[in-house]
Scaffold this motif. Structure first.
Motif, PDB file in Angstrom:
ATOM      1  N   SER A   1      70.065  54.740  76.255  1.00 59.93           N
ATOM      2  CA  SER A   1      69.923  54.098  74.948  1.00 59.93           C
ATOM      3  C   SER A   1      71.018  54.588  73.998  1.00 59.93           C
ATOM      4  CB  SER A   1      68.529  54.336  74.372  1.00 59.93           C
ATOM      5  OG  SER A   1      68.436  55.628  73.827  1.00 59.93           O
ATOM      6  N   PHE A   2      71.394  55.871  74.147  1.00 57.83           N
ATOM      7  CA  PHE A   2      72.473  56.362  73.285  1.00 57.83           C
ATOM      8  C   PHE A   2      73.812  55.738  73.682  1.00 57.83           C
ATOM      9  CE2 PHE A   2      75.590  59.411  71.598  1.00 57.83           C
ATOM     10  CZ  PHE A   2      75.204  59.372  70.272  1.00 57.83           C
ATOM     11  N   GLN A   3      74.015  55.561  74.992  1.00 53.81           N
ATOM     12  CA  GLN A   3      75.243  54.906  75.453  1.00 53.81           C
ATOM     13  C   GLN A   3      75.359  53.508  74.868  1.00 53.81           C
ATOM     14  OE1 GLN A   3      75.743  54.894  79.725  1.00 53.81           O
ATOM     15  NE2 GLN A   3      75.468  57.103  79.834  1.00 53.81           N
ATOM     16  N   ALA A   4      74.225  52.796  74.874  1.00 54.42           N
ATOM     17  CA  ALA A   4      74.231  51.435  74.329  1.00 54.42           C
ATOM     18  C   ALA A   4      74.572  51.462  72.840  1.00 54.42           C
ATOM     19  CB  ALA A   4      72.874  50.780  74.553  1.00 54.42           C
ATOM     20  N   LYS A   5      74.043  52.455  72.146  1.00 58.13           N
ATOM     21  CA  LYS A   5      74.316  52.598  70.718  1.00 58.13           C
ATOM     22  C   LYS A   5      75.804  52.877  70.483  1.00 58.13           C
ATOM     23  CE  LYS A   5      72.109  55.420  67.199  1.00 58.13           C
ATOM     24  NZ  LYS A   5      70.938  56.287  66.998  1.00 58.13           N
ATOM     25  N   CYS A   6      76.381  53.735  71.332  1.00 57.83           N
ATOM     26  CA  CYS A   6      77.804  54.054  71.214  1.00 57.83           C
ATOM     27  C   CYS A   6      78.647  52.816  71.468  1.00 57.83           C
ATOM     28  CB  CYS A   6      78.204  55.140  72.201  1.00 57.83           C
ATOM     29  SG  CYS A   6      77.492  56.738  71.789  1.00 57.83           S
ATOM     30  N   LEU A   7      78.276  52.048  72.504  1.00 60.21           N
ATOM     31  CA  LEU A   7      79.033  50.834  72.808  1.00 60.21           C
ATOM     32  C   LEU A   7      78.966  49.859  71.646  1.00 60.21           C
ATOM     33  CD1 LEU A   7      78.439  50.129  76.593  1.00 60.21           C
ATOM     34  CD2 LEU A   7      80.532  50.858  75.450  1.00 60.21           C
ATOM     35  N   GLY A   8      77.773  49.781  71.026  1.00 59.16           N
ATOM     36  CA  GLY A   8      77.618  48.925  69.853  1.00 59.16           C
ATOM     37  C   GLY A   8      78.555  49.358  68.734  1.00 59.16           C
ATOM     38  N   LYS A   9      78.647  50.657  68.534  1.00 61.23           N
ATOM     39  CA  LYS A   9      79.511  51.204  67.483  1.00 61.23           C
ATOM     40  C   LYS A   9      80.981  50.912  67.815  1.00 61.23           C
ATOM     41  CE  LYS A   9      79.708  53.339  63.645  1.00 61.23           C
ATOM     42  NZ  LYS A   9      79.013  52.856  62.439  1.00 61.23           N
TER      43      LYS A   9
ATOM     44  N   PHE B   1      83.738  48.913  65.659  1.00 58.62           N
ATOM     45  CA  PHE B   1      85.082  49.422  65.361  1.00 58.62           C
ATOM     46  C   PHE B   1      86.150  48.397  65.742  1.00 58.62           C
ATOM     47  CE2 PHE B   1      85.472  54.246  64.737  1.00 58.62           C
ATOM     48  CZ  PHE B   1      84.418  54.241  63.843  1.00 58.62           C
ATOM     49  N   GLN B   2      85.925  47.739  66.889  1.00 55.68           N
ATOM     50  CA  GLN B   2      86.898  46.743  67.343  1.00 55.68           C
ATOM     51  C   GLN B   2      86.987  45.600  66.338  1.00 55.68           C
ATOM     52  OE1 GLN B   2      85.203  46.076  71.294  1.00 55.68           O
ATOM     53  NE2 GLN B   2      86.956  47.114  72.217  1.00 55.68           N
ATOM     54  N   LYS B   3      85.828  45.168  65.848  1.00 59.95           N
ATOM     55  CA  LYS B   3      85.804  44.073  64.866  1.00 59.95           C
ATOM     56  C   LYS B   3      86.519  44.471  63.592  1.00 59.95           C
ATOM     57  CE  LYS B   3      81.840  41.274  66.182  1.00 59.95           C
ATOM     58  NZ  LYS B   3      80.738  42.166  66.663  1.00 59.95           N
ATOM     59  N   GLU B   4      86.381  45.759  63.234  1.00 57.81           N
ATOM     60  CA  GLU B   4      87.023  46.239  62.007  1.00 57.81           C
ATOM     61  C   GLU B   4      88.508  46.508  62.193  1.00 57.81           C
ATOM     62  OE1 GLU B   4      82.834  48.444  60.807  1.00 57.81           O
ATOM     63  OE2 GLU B   4      84.593  49.660  61.270  1.00 57.81           O
ATOM     64  N   GLY B   5      88.999  46.263  63.414  1.00 56.13           N
ATOM     65  CA  GLY B   5      90.437  46.418  63.657  1.00 56.13           C
ATOM     66  C   GLY B   5      90.891  47.850  63.862  1.00 56.13           C
ATOM     67  N   ARG B   6      89.960  48.725  64.212  1.00 62.09           N
ATOM     68  CA  ARG B   6      90.367  50.107  64.483  1.00 62.09           C
ATOM     69  C   ARG B   6      90.886  50.210  65.914  1.00 62.09           C
ATOM     70  NH1 ARG B   6      87.148  53.322  60.290  1.00 62.09           N
ATOM     71  NH2 ARG B   6      85.617  51.821  59.582  1.00 62.09           N
ATOM     72  N   THR B   7      91.673  51.253  66.149  1.00 60.71           N
ATOM     73  CA  THR B   7      92.308  51.435  67.449  1.00 60.71           C
ATOM     74  C   THR B   7      91.497  52.435  68.268  1.00 60.71           C
ATOM     75  OG1 THR B   7      94.402  51.094  66.330  1.00 60.71           O
ATOM     76  CG2 THR B   7      94.507  52.035  68.548  1.00 60.71           C
ATOM     77  N   ILE B   8      91.306  52.134  69.533  1.00 64.25           N
ATOM     78  CA  ILE B   8      90.481  53.002  70.376  1.00 64.25           C
ATOM     79  C   ILE B   8      91.208  53.316  71.689  1.00 64.25           C
ATOM     80  CG2 ILE B   8      88.296  53.148  71.671  1.00 64.25           C
ATOM     81  CD1 ILE B   8      87.130  51.173  69.561  1.00 64.25           C
ATOM     82  N   VAL B   9      91.161  54.577  72.086  1.00 65.45           N
ATOM     83  CA  VAL B   9      91.598  54.940  73.438  1.00 65.45           C
ATOM     84  C   VAL B   9      90.386  55.545  74.128  1.00 65.45           C
ATOM     85  CG1 VAL B   9      93.181  56.270  74.884  1.00 65.45           C
ATOM     86  CG2 VAL B   9      93.965  55.392  72.666  1.00 65.45           C
ATOM     87  N   LEU B  10      90.008  54.937  75.234  1.00 66.43           N
ATOM     88  CA  LEU B  10      88.780  55.318  75.928  1.00 66.43           C
ATOM     89  C   LEU B  10      89.107  55.808  77.334  1.00 66.43           C
ATOM     90  CD1 LEU B  10      85.581  55.107  75.913  1.00 66.43           C
ATOM     91  CD2 LEU B  10      85.902  52.845  76.908  1.00 66.43           C
ATOM     92  N   VAL B  11      88.778  57.061  77.603  1.00 66.61           N
ATOM     93  CA  VAL B  11      88.938  57.591  78.956  1.00 66.61           C
ATOM     94  C   VAL B  11      87.588  57.497  79.642  1.00 66.61           C
ATOM     95  CG1 VAL B  11      89.278  59.680  80.346  1.00 66.61           C
ATOM     96  CG2 VAL B  11      90.790  59.198  78.415  1.00 66.61           C
TER      97      VAL B  11
END
Ligand SMILES: Nc1ncnc2c1ncn2[C@@H]1O[C@H](COP(=O)(O)OP(=O)(O)OP(=O)(O)O)[C@@H](O)[C@H]1O
Ligand SMILES: [Mg+2]
Length: 386
Positions: A179-187, A191-201
């Motif tokens: 459930s926390f993973q799902a919450k993180c993915l939602g966040k 962030f993607q919608k807000e145009g922030r940049t993400i690097v995910l390992v």
């Protein structure tokens, strides 16, 4: 789009000391020569565009965490430069950046201040951080008593509440429960919608395909592939298959051997990709090292997820010397991607394996005009004396 992060020719050398010198004298003589250079990163360059989500993938030890730390400014590269615009928040190793003796609350304020938030700013988001982490009852406990899941919750909650332009996330999400993973993915989506940049390992390759716009694969410290997530993930799967210790590339008694195997395109070439709808011929040459009477040739085509998509079997019967078998795959209806071919020769009666080469051959299917109609895959086989 301008680049949010520019990684330019980054190399990182660690000194590895293989043995401890046994005495002062030994150390005086040999300590310098005992240190070996280990290149955790070798001349890695790529850009991450503003607002882009980049997946960074690779085998264990390929250099992902080291690279993320270089980008975050925690590890100094041996050579090369990283440029970035904006505020970076990084979620690296478990509990990194937390002081074990301090309480959750104290750590939130400490971390937020490292990331450039004033005390007042932190007061404003504090409730939201605690709520997101679901740690209301634990904020006055020292974090050394936190479970790994609690540490990740707090780390992620802080990272996403300091208003970063760039978010670096290293694997840690896998520690949290579903459930926390799902919450993180939602966040992350937010962030993607807000145009922030993400690097995910991550080692969760499906997540890369679902979440990221682009991916980069490291292999032993070098940039091995870069592009659309689907292509880079495929590249990694292919590399993994080759490294699996249980993977036997070749086996059999060799009473009859595969002396040559070729995948031949419609125009007779053996190199270029196959277009959807074209024919592909799998040609096997069998050489008998002793005469057998019940030879059967077979092949199997697997997709990059190891799922069999086509196979065929052709009884050859008696063989003395050489024979050639051709399996013609008509109007390839496969979706674009990489496919791997297993070929084999066996006894039709006893099933004894004479020679099998597992996924040794591969071809790529490309889509020319976006054609995707499913066509029946028809196979013709023929045998001739050589
Ligand atoms: N401080 C260090 N000193 C010496 N070697 C190091 C150090 N940090 C990392 N390495 C080595 O550098 C290589 C890359 O490590 P890194 O942690 O970046 O890999 P990774 O891709 O993140 O792996 P994983 O998927 O297991 O997390 C490894 O061989 C590791 O042993
Ligand atoms: Mg790592």
């Amino acid at each position: 789009m301008p680049a949010a992060i520019e990684v330019e020719s980054i190399s990182k050398v660690f000194k590895l000391f293989r043995e401890k010198p046994s005495s002062l004298k030994a150390r005086l003589i040999s300590s310098r020569s005992r240190a070996e250079d280990f290149w955790a990163l070798k001349d890695v360059s790529f850009d991450v565009r503003e607002g882009e989500s980049l997946g960074l993938i690779g085998h264990n030890g390929s250099g992902k965490t080291t690279l993320l730390k270089v980008i975050a400014g925690i590890v100094r590269p041996t050579s090369g430069v990283v440029r970035y615009r904006g505020r970076i928040a990084a979620l690296l190793e478990l509990g990194a950046g937390f002081h074990p003796e301090l309480t959750g609350r104290e750590n939130v304020y400490l971390n937020a201040s490292f990331l450039g938030l004033s005390r007042k700013d932190t007061d404003r988001v504090y409730g939201s951080i605690v709520g997101f982490a679901e740690l209301e009852d634990f904020m006055d406990n020292q974090v050394k008593f936190y479970s790994s899941g609690m540490l990740v919750r707090l780390g992620f909650a802080v990272a996403v509440h300091v208003d970063p332009d760039i978010l670096l996330i290293d694997e840690v999400l896998a520690v949290g429960d579903e459930s926390f993973q799902a919450k993180c993915l939602g966040k992350i989506r937010g962030f993607q919608k807000e145009g922030r940049t993400i690097v995910l390992v991550t080692h969760a390759l499906d997540t890369v395909r679902q979440v990221c716009d682009r991916a980069v694969m490291l292999d032993r410290g070098e940039l091995h592939a870069e592009g659309a997530p689907i292509d880079v993930v495929r590249e990694l799967r292919y590399a993994l298959l080759r490294r699996d210790p249980g993977f036997v590339p070749e086996e059999g008694t060799k009473e009859v051997e595969l002396s040559s195997v070729e995948l031949i395109r419609e125009d007779g070439s053996v190199e270029r990709p196959v277009r959807v709808g074209e024919d592909l011929t799998i040609q096997l040459d069998a050489r008998a090292n002793r005469p057998v009477t019940d030879l059967v040739a077979s092949f199997q085509v697997l997709d990059s997820a190891n799922f069999p998509v086509a196979d065929g079997r052709e009884p050859i019967g008696a063989i003395e010397g050489k024979k050639r078998v051709r399996f013609a795959l008509r109007h390839i209806p496969l979706v674009p991607g990489h496919y791997f071919v297993t070929v084999g020769l066996a006894s039709g009666e006893s099933g004894r394996v004479y020679h099998v080469q597992t996924q040794r051959y591969w071809f790529e299917v490309v889509d020319e005009e976006g054609r995707h109609e499913a066509v029946e895959l028809s196979v013709d086989a023929s045998v001739e004396d050589l």
